[in-house]
Design a protein around this motif. Structure first.
Motif, PDB file in Angstrom:
ATOM      1  N   VAL A  84     101.502  62.832  38.687  1.00 29.05           N
ATOM      2  CA  VAL A  84     102.020  61.573  38.123  1.00 29.05           C
ATOM      3  C   VAL A  84     101.667  60.397  39.034  1.00 29.05           C
ATOM      4  CG1 VAL A  84     104.125  60.271  37.600  1.00 29.05           C
ATOM      5  CG2 VAL A  84     103.856  62.593  36.747  1.00 29.05           C
ATOM      6  N   ALA A  85     101.766  60.592  40.348  1.00 29.79           N
ATOM      7  CA  ALA A  85     101.441  59.525  41.295  1.00 29.79           C
ATOM      8  C   ALA A  85      99.973  59.123  41.176  1.00 29.79           C
ATOM      9  CB  ALA A  85     101.750  59.971  42.721  1.00 29.79           C
ATOM     10  N   ARG A  86      99.088  60.119  41.062  1.00 28.15           N
ATOM     11  CA  ARG A  86      97.658  59.834  40.910  1.00 28.15           C
ATOM     12  C   ARG A  86      97.391  59.044  39.630  1.00 28.15           C
ATOM     13  NH1 ARG A  86      93.635  64.024  43.015  1.00 28.15           N
ATOM     14  NH2 ARG A  86      94.661  65.101  44.729  1.00 28.15           N
ATOM     15  N   MET A  87      98.000  59.487  38.548  1.00 28.46           N
ATOM     16  CA  MET A  87      97.762  58.844  37.257  1.00 28.46           C
ATOM     17  C   MET A  87      98.365  57.439  37.217  1.00 28.46           C
ATOM     18  SD  MET A  87      96.094  61.039  35.257  1.00 28.46           S
ATOM     19  CE  MET A  87      96.523  60.755  33.555  1.00 28.46           C
ATOM     20  N   SER A  88      99.557  57.299  37.766  1.00 28.63           N
ATOM     21  CA  SER A  88     100.223  55.993  37.754  1.00 28.63           C
ATOM     22  C   SER A  88      99.412  54.957  38.533  1.00 28.63           C
ATOM     23  CB  SER A  88     101.630  56.110  38.354  1.00 28.63           C
ATOM     24  OG  SER A  88     102.417  56.982  37.590  1.00 28.63           O
ATOM     25  N   GLU A  89      98.873  55.380  39.665  1.00 31.03           N
ATOM     26  CA  GLU A  89      98.058  54.467  40.479  1.00 31.03           C
ATOM     27  C   GLU A  89      96.792  54.064  39.724  1.00 31.03           C
ATOM     28  OE1 GLU A  89      95.802  54.377  44.834  1.00 31.03           O
ATOM     29  OE2 GLU A  89      97.086  56.072  44.293  1.00 31.03           O
ATOM     30  N   SER A  90      96.226  55.007  38.972  1.00 31.67           N
ATOM     31  CA  SER A  90      94.964  54.735  38.285  1.00 31.67           C
ATOM     32  C   SER A  90      95.107  53.722  37.161  1.00 31.67           C
ATOM     33  CB  SER A  90      94.380  56.044  37.730  1.00 31.67           C
ATOM     34  OG  SER A  90      95.139  56.501  36.628  1.00 31.67           O
ATOM     35  N   ILE A  91      96.306  53.625  36.565  1.00 32.34           N
ATOM     36  CA  ILE A  91      96.477  52.701  35.446  1.00 32.34           C
ATOM     37  C   ILE A  91      97.264  51.456  35.842  1.00 32.34           C
ATOM     38  CG2 ILE A  91      96.318  54.541  33.729  1.00 32.34           C
ATOM     39  CD1 ILE A  91      99.327  54.467  33.432  1.00 32.34           C
TER      40      ILE A  91
ATOM     41  N   THR B 100      91.206  46.324  33.318  1.00 31.72           N
ATOM     42  CA  THR B 100      91.157  46.141  31.873  1.00 31.72           C
ATOM     43  C   THR B 100      91.739  47.378  31.199  1.00 31.72           C
ATOM     44  OG1 THR B 100      88.990  47.199  31.657  1.00 31.72           O
ATOM     45  CG2 THR B 100      89.019  44.820  32.107  1.00 31.72           C
ATOM     46  N   PRO B 101      92.173  47.273  29.928  1.00 30.47           N
ATOM     47  CA  PRO B 101      92.699  48.455  29.230  1.00 30.47           C
ATOM     48  C   PRO B 101      91.722  49.619  29.237  1.00 30.47           C
ATOM     49  CG  PRO B 101      93.232  46.482  28.005  1.00 30.47           C
ATOM     50  CD  PRO B 101      92.328  46.048  29.116  1.00 30.47           C
ATOM     51  N   ARG B 102      90.438  49.339  28.962  1.00 34.56           N
ATOM     52  CA  ARG B 102      89.456  50.420  28.962  1.00 34.56           C
ATOM     53  C   ARG B 102      89.284  50.996  30.372  1.00 34.56           C
ATOM     54  NH1 ARG B 102      83.375  50.816  26.336  1.00 34.56           N
ATOM     55  NH2 ARG B 102      82.949  52.907  27.129  1.00 34.56           N
ATOM     56  N   GLY B 103      89.237  50.118  31.363  1.00 33.96           N
ATOM     57  CA  GLY B 103      89.081  50.580  32.736  1.00 33.96           C
ATOM     58  C   GLY B 103      90.246  51.457  33.170  1.00 33.96           C
ATOM     59  N   ARG B 104      91.458  51.076  32.779  1.00 34.95           N
ATOM     60  CA  ARG B 104      92.634  51.855  33.151  1.00 34.95           C
ATOM     61  C   ARG B 104      92.635  53.212  32.451  1.00 34.95           C
ATOM     62  NH1 ARG B 104      97.672  47.851  32.512  1.00 34.95           N
ATOM     63  NH2 ARG B 104      96.337  46.864  30.960  1.00 34.95           N
ATOM     64  N   PHE B 105      92.228  53.210  31.188  1.00 40.84           N
ATOM     65  CA  PHE B 105      92.178  54.478  30.466  1.00 40.84           C
ATOM     66  C   PHE B 105      91.156  55.424  31.092  1.00 40.84           C
ATOM     67  CE2 PHE B 105      90.358  57.115  27.018  1.00 40.84           C
ATOM     68  CZ  PHE B 105      91.489  57.864  26.728  1.00 40.84           C
ATOM     69  N   GLU B 106      89.976  54.912  31.393  1.00 35.23           N
ATOM     70  CA  GLU B 106      88.937  55.738  32.018  1.00 35.23           C
ATOM     71  C   GLU B 106      89.380  56.240  33.394  1.00 35.23           C
ATOM     72  OE1 GLU B 106      85.527  53.202  31.977  1.00 35.23           O
ATOM     73  OE2 GLU B 106      84.930  53.818  29.960  1.00 35.23           O
ATOM     74  N   ALA B 107      90.060  55.379  34.142  1.00 32.89           N
ATOM     75  CA  ALA B 107      90.537  55.768  35.473  1.00 32.89           C
ATOM     76  C   ALA B 107      91.601  56.855  35.374  1.00 32.89           C
ATOM     77  CB  ALA B 107      91.096  54.548  36.205  1.00 32.89           C
ATOM     78  N   ALA B 108      92.449  56.776  34.341  1.00 35.98           N
ATOM     79  CA  ALA B 108      93.487  57.791  34.157  1.00 35.98           C
ATOM     80  C   ALA B 108      92.863  59.149  33.835  1.00 35.98           C
ATOM     81  CB  ALA B 108      94.435  57.371  33.041  1.00 35.98           C
ATOM     82  N   VAL B 109      91.857  59.155  32.974  1.00 38.53           N
ATOM     83  CA  VAL B 109      91.158  60.406  32.653  1.00 38.53           C
ATOM     84  C   VAL B 109      90.527  60.983  33.915  1.00 38.53           C
ATOM     85  CG1 VAL B 109      89.238  61.433  31.372  1.00 38.53           C
ATOM     86  CG2 VAL B 109      90.715  59.745  30.255  1.00 38.53           C
ATOM     87  N   MET B 110      89.869  60.132  34.693  1.00 36.98           N
ATOM     88  CA  MET B 110      89.222  60.587  35.915  1.00 36.98           C
ATOM     89  C   MET B 110      90.246  61.129  36.924  1.00 36.98           C
ATOM     90  SD  MET B 110      86.433  61.097  37.547  1.00 36.98           S
ATOM     91  CE  MET B 110      85.156  60.087  36.777  1.00 36.98           C
ATOM     92  N   ALA B 111      91.399  60.468  37.033  1.00 37.45           N
ATOM     93  CA  ALA B 111      92.432  60.911  37.967  1.00 37.45           C
ATOM     94  C   ALA B 111      92.944  62.297  37.594  1.00 37.45           C
ATOM     95  CB  ALA B 111      93.591  59.910  37.992  1.00 37.45           C
ATOM     96  N   PHE B 112      93.152  62.524  36.321  1.00 39.59           N
ATOM     97  CA  PHE B 112      93.642  63.827  35.876  1.00 39.59           C
ATOM     98  C   PHE B 112      92.616  64.920  36.152  1.00 39.59           C
ATOM     99  CE2 PHE B 112      94.700  67.300  33.166  1.00 39.59           C
ATOM    100  CZ  PHE B 112      96.068  67.254  32.985  1.00 39.59           C
ATOM    101  N   MET B 113      91.366  64.651  35.790  1.00 41.47           N
ATOM    102  CA  MET B 113      90.318  65.648  35.979  1.00 41.47           C
ATOM    103  C   MET B 113      90.060  65.903  37.468  1.00 41.47           C
ATOM    104  SD  MET B 113      89.591  66.590  32.942  1.00 41.47           S
ATOM    105  CE  MET B 113      88.141  67.585  33.278  1.00 41.47           C
TER     106      MET B 113
END
Length: 211
Positions: free
Chosen positions: A71-78, A82-95
């Motif tokens: 959760v900490a990794r994902m929260s930091e990523s978003i 930009t909305p698209r940048g945050r979404f892509e960063a969240a996917v990358m953080a999870f993977m």
């Protein structure tokens, strides 16, 4: 011969969780034993029970810690961008978590022994979906969509990323994390960009109604 250094209570607890995580990841909850965990940690079984009460207590503590990490990794990523940048960063953080913490990811995604521990990944998904939903809600409103439906898409997309993460950990390692994350992010983002205003409306089946 040098004396073995005695660990503090807090240090012993961390050590037992580290050892327990590797054993649960390797064998699953049912097959894992306190005997093996104690042996690998170099302590007696009563020491494990003293810290966690039972195998179930140790397992639940490990799940909670891994959940907090993810959760900490994902929260930091978003947190920004930009909305698209945050979404892509969240996917990358999870993977990236699935790649860097394979034992933790295995514990989170395995069948769990009870409702409390089983909620580990479910709680992660719920928490992330809430955060992603907050982003979607403001963007939906700005674009003229009904913001109340944002949680539907947030949960769908977070669930998709979770499933892909499980697939990659099990059999998709011939693809790099970066490669997989970019494909998943593109699929999710392009789907959001082309959402109809009302998917239930018959006019959406053949494109927008002409005026």
């Amino acid at each position: 011969m040098a004396k073995k250094q005695r660990l503090s209570g807090a240090e012993r607890r961390v050590q037992l969780m580290e050892v327990g995580r590797s054993v649960f990841a390797a064998h699953g909850y049912e097959a894992a034993s306190i005997e093996e965990i104690a042996q690998k940690a170099g302590v007696s079984k009563p020491i494990v029970y003293e810290h966690f009460g039972a195998k179930e207590g140790l397992y639940a503590a490990i799940v909670d810690r891994e959940m907090d990490n993810l959760v900490a990794r994902m929260s930091e990523s978003i947190a920004q961008g930009t909305p698209r940048g945050r979404f892509e960063a969240a996917v990358m953080a999870f993977m990236t978590y699935a790649k860097e913490e394979p034992a933790g990811f295995a514990v989170l995604t395995r069948d769990s022994p009870n409702d409390e521990a089983r909620r580990g990944l479910t709680r992660v998904i719920d928490d992330l979906a809430q955060r992603v939903g907050d982003i979607f809600q403001s963007e939906f409103e700005r674009a003229g969509y009904n913001p109340k439906v944002a949680p539907i898409y947030a949960n769908a997309l977070v669930g998709m990323v979770t499933q892909v993460g499980q697939w990659w950990a099990a059999e998709g390692r011939s693809f790099s994390i970066d490669h997989v994350a970019r494909h998943v992010a593109a699929l999710g983002w392009m789907g959001l960009r082309h959402l109809p205003k009302d998917p239930a409306s018959p006019t959406t089946r053949n494109g927008p109604k002409r005026r």
